[in-house]
Design a protein around this motif. Structure first.
Motif, PDB file in Angstrom:
ATOM      1  N   GLU A 146      -9.845   0.755  -1.639  1.00 31.06           N
ATOM      2  CA  GLU A 146     -10.041   0.278  -0.167  1.00 31.06           C
ATOM      3  C   GLU A 146     -10.699  -1.195  -0.051  1.00 31.06           C
ATOM      4  O   GLU A 146     -10.419  -2.012   0.773  1.00 31.06           O
ATOM      5  CB  GLU A 146     -11.031   1.496   0.344  1.00 31.06           C
TER       6      GLU A 146
ATOM      7  N   LEU B  25      -4.500   2.710  -3.783  1.00 32.48           N
ATOM      8  CA  LEU B  25      -4.700   1.207  -3.357  1.00 32.48           C
ATOM      9  C   LEU B  25      -6.449   1.277  -3.132  1.00 32.48           C
ATOM     10  O   LEU B  25      -6.831   1.814  -2.273  1.00 32.48           O
ATOM     11  CB  LEU B  25      -4.092   0.725  -2.219  1.00 32.48           C
TER      12      LEU B  25
ATOM     13  N   ALA C 199       0.877  -1.273   0.056  1.00 27.00           N
ATOM     14  CA  ALA C 199       0.158  -0.031   0.091  1.00 27.00           C
ATOM     15  C   ALA C 199       0.991   1.426   0.113  1.00 27.00           C
ATOM     16  O   ALA C 199       0.762   2.269  -0.589  1.00 27.00           O
ATOM     17  CB  ALA C 199      -1.054   0.006   1.313  1.00 27.00           C
TER      18      ALA C 199
ATOM     19  N   LEU D 253      -7.972  -3.581  -0.411  1.00 24.58           N
ATOM     20  CA  LEU D 253      -6.990  -3.688   0.728  1.00 24.58           C
ATOM     21  C   LEU D 253      -7.742  -4.693   1.784  1.00 24.58           C
ATOM     22  O   LEU D 253      -7.120  -5.601   2.505  1.00 24.58           O
ATOM     23  CB  LEU D 253      -6.935  -2.322   1.490  1.00 24.58           C
TER      24      LEU D 253
ATOM     25  N   ARG E 242       2.282   1.578  -3.612  1.00 24.18           N
ATOM     26  CA  ARG E 242       1.425   2.223  -4.416  1.00 24.18           C
ATOM     27  C   ARG E 242       1.301   3.648  -4.241  1.00 24.18           C
ATOM     28  O   ARG E 242       1.008   4.564  -5.086  1.00 24.18           O
ATOM     29  CB  ARG E 242      -0.114   1.623  -4.312  1.00 24.18           C
ATOM     30  N   HIS E 243       1.108   3.999  -2.968  1.00 25.85           N
ATOM     31  CA  HIS E 243       0.731   5.442  -2.670  1.00 25.85           C
ATOM     32  C   HIS E 243       2.099   6.393  -3.245  1.00 25.85           C
ATOM     33  O   HIS E 243       1.779   7.400  -3.834  1.00 25.85           O
ATOM     34  CB  HIS E 243       0.740   5.700  -1.160  1.00 25.85           C
TER      35      HIS E 243
END
Length: 515
Positions: free
Chosen positions: A49, A47, A37, A52, A40-41
């Motif tokens: 939700e 990502l 995550a 996740l 990706r950020h």
């Protein structure tokens, strides 16, 4: 036919599963999702939700056929591919560091001494741990990749230094038992990391930097303890010629015993070493007296890595999940507990049963378990109770691995060689181990995809080959001096090298004449 959204999500999950088996070897599934995550950020790939929180399928690998989406092919999402690439690099770069540094473990031990060499190597562990600990507050992917590479360098160095030091300070009667402690420390570390990596301890979004940073804690502990450890008497006497210090350290290690016998053995070894040129890695393969021992040493390490143990750890969570275990992660930790218990048992068995015998028992037991695992996976859909056959096979496979193939290769290499060629031999064996580890990391998922539930049948064939090799080519080293072990190898070569001592010296000097 699935909606486009479902197809895209499923294809993303399949791509991520390609690197998952490597992930399970280094951290818990929940933790890797958290770190991905952050990747990706940072890479401006948000990502989802739902992905996740509803991504259990992504970290339950299986040997079952995958749904075919060929009817509605879509181009791979480049952003997901970038994240996958960086994550794959984060996992595999550790083995690359180990491969590179393994060449320099022996050199560092000779240059600085065994104790100072380990102290110097520990600095790499601390640097790697710091980089990973601050990863959350910077470019996570760069810091984690750098930290794992430097940590890999550290592990590559100590994988040679530690067995060398332990082998040199151990009395002949305890050499195997003390050598097994090296593997015990490794499996204990794996178990501790599994436990503290649980999401309610440190494996969560708030605490994962602490978890990664704790990888430097053992190095700190070792630095403190090394100040109380004497330098190797063999190194002091044979390499530095400091007989008085060697005697002093022998008394520190053995108590109030007469060091005369050990010093006499070292003196004889030093006399032989003085007639030797420094043995290079190439000479290990070109000199007749070293060729068979180094080939046997490399085969032992290949047997360890290609035995299928990593595949067992990869599929254990999936098999426990299929068997209906509510929290398969705890069952996987149970495998880690069995791993540790049987390594402890091996410490007590290795000097009683012998190295060769335990290695054969371990390989044979793993062979039977691999067959049982194959039967269990193939018949899983026909008989639900076959999952319990597979579960039992997992625990037994790990048990047999830690009895023999797990700990024995590391210290047997040090037993095969005298002081002169030992650093080069250990470096070559460590490089072989790390290279095989890397090959398994890159190829196993593709082999598993191709073979499906029959993947462990392939391991059964490999284990059969290594079992036969061990039976015919590996000598017993229990309670034997280096000269006696060398004589065993000469005997196995059919007495092809039985010339006088002068012939040995001429060969060490690279002479062209025939012995």
């Amino acid at each position: 036919m699935l909606p486009n959204r479902s197809i895209e999500n499923s294809q993303g999950k399949i791509r991520m599963a390609k690197v998952l088996w490597m992930v399970t070897l280094c951290m818990s599934c929940g933790l890797w999702l958290i770190i991905v995550a952050h990747y990706r950020h940072l890479l401006v790939v948000p990502l989802d939700e739902d992905e996740l929180h509803n991504s259990t399928e992504m970290h339950v690998p299986t040997l079952q056929p995958t749904i075919n989406y060929e009817e509605e092919e879509t181009d791979p999402d480049p952003s997901t591919a970038i994240v996958t690439m960086f994550w794959s690099l984060s996992v595999s770069i550790f083995a690359v560091g180990g491969m590179i540094a393994s060449f320099f473990g022996g050199w560092l031990g000779d240059k600085l001494g065994r104790i100072k060499g380990m102290l110097a190597a520990n600095s790499l562990s601390l640097i790697g741990a710091v980089l990973m600990a601050i990863a959350k507050f910077g470019p996570s992917h760069i810091l984690i990749i750098s930290g794992r590479f430097i940590s890999g360098l550290y592990c590559g160095l100590v994988s040679g230094l530690v067995p060398m030091y332990v082998g040199e300070i151990s009395p002949t009667s305890l050499r195997g038992a003390l050598g097994t402690l090296h593997q015990l420390a490794i499996v204990t570390g794996i178990l501790v990391s599994q436990v503290i990596g649980l999401d309610f301890i440190l494996g969560n979004d708030d605490m994962w930097p602490v978890l990664l940073g704790l990888s430097g804690a053992p190095a700190v502990l070792q630095c403190l303890l090394l100040f109380f450890c004497p330098e190797s008497p063999r190194y002091l006497y044979i390499k530095l010629g400091e007989e008085s210090k060697a005697k002093t350290n022998l008394k520190r290690l053995r108590g109030d015993c007469d060091p005369t016998k050990d010093i006499t053995e070292m003196k004889k070894e030093k006399e032989e070493a003085s007639s030797e040129k420094k043995v290079s890695m190439i000479q290990l393969f070109t000199m007749a007296s070293y060729r068979q021992p180094i080939l046997v040493a490399l085969m032992l390490h290949m047997a360890q890595q290609f035995s299928g143990i990593n595949g067992i750890f990869y599929y254990s969570t999936s098999i426990f999940y299929t068997a209906g275990v509510g929290q398969p992660v705890y069952a996987t930790i149970g495998v880690g507990v069995v791993n540790t218990i049987f390594t402890i048992i091996s410490v007590f068995l290795v000097e009683r049963a012998g190295r060769r015998s335990l290695f054969l028992v371990g390989l044979s037991g793993m062979l039977v378990c691999a067959v049982a695992m194959t039967v269990g996976l193939v018949l899983l859909h026909q008989f639900s109770w076959m999952s319990y056959v597979s579960m039992t096979a997992i625990f037994l496979f790990v048990s047999f691995f830690e009895i023999g193939p797990g700990p024995i290769p590391w210290f047997m290499v040090a037993e095969f060689f005298s002081q002169g060629p030992r650093p080069a031999a250990i470096a070559m064996a460590a490089f072989c181990n790390w290279t095989c580890n890397f090959i398994v990391a890159l190829s196993f998922q593709y082999i598993a995809d191709f073979c499906g539930p029959y993947v462990f049948a392939l391991f059964a064939v490999i284990l059969l080959g290594f079992t036969l090799f061990t039976f015919f080519k590996v000598p017993e080293t229990k309670g034997k001096s280096f000269e006696e072990i060398a004589a065993e190898f000469r005997k196995m070569r059919g007495g092809s090298f039985t010339g006088p001592k002068t012939a040995v010296e001429l060969e060490y000097l690279g002479a062209k004449e025939n012995a």
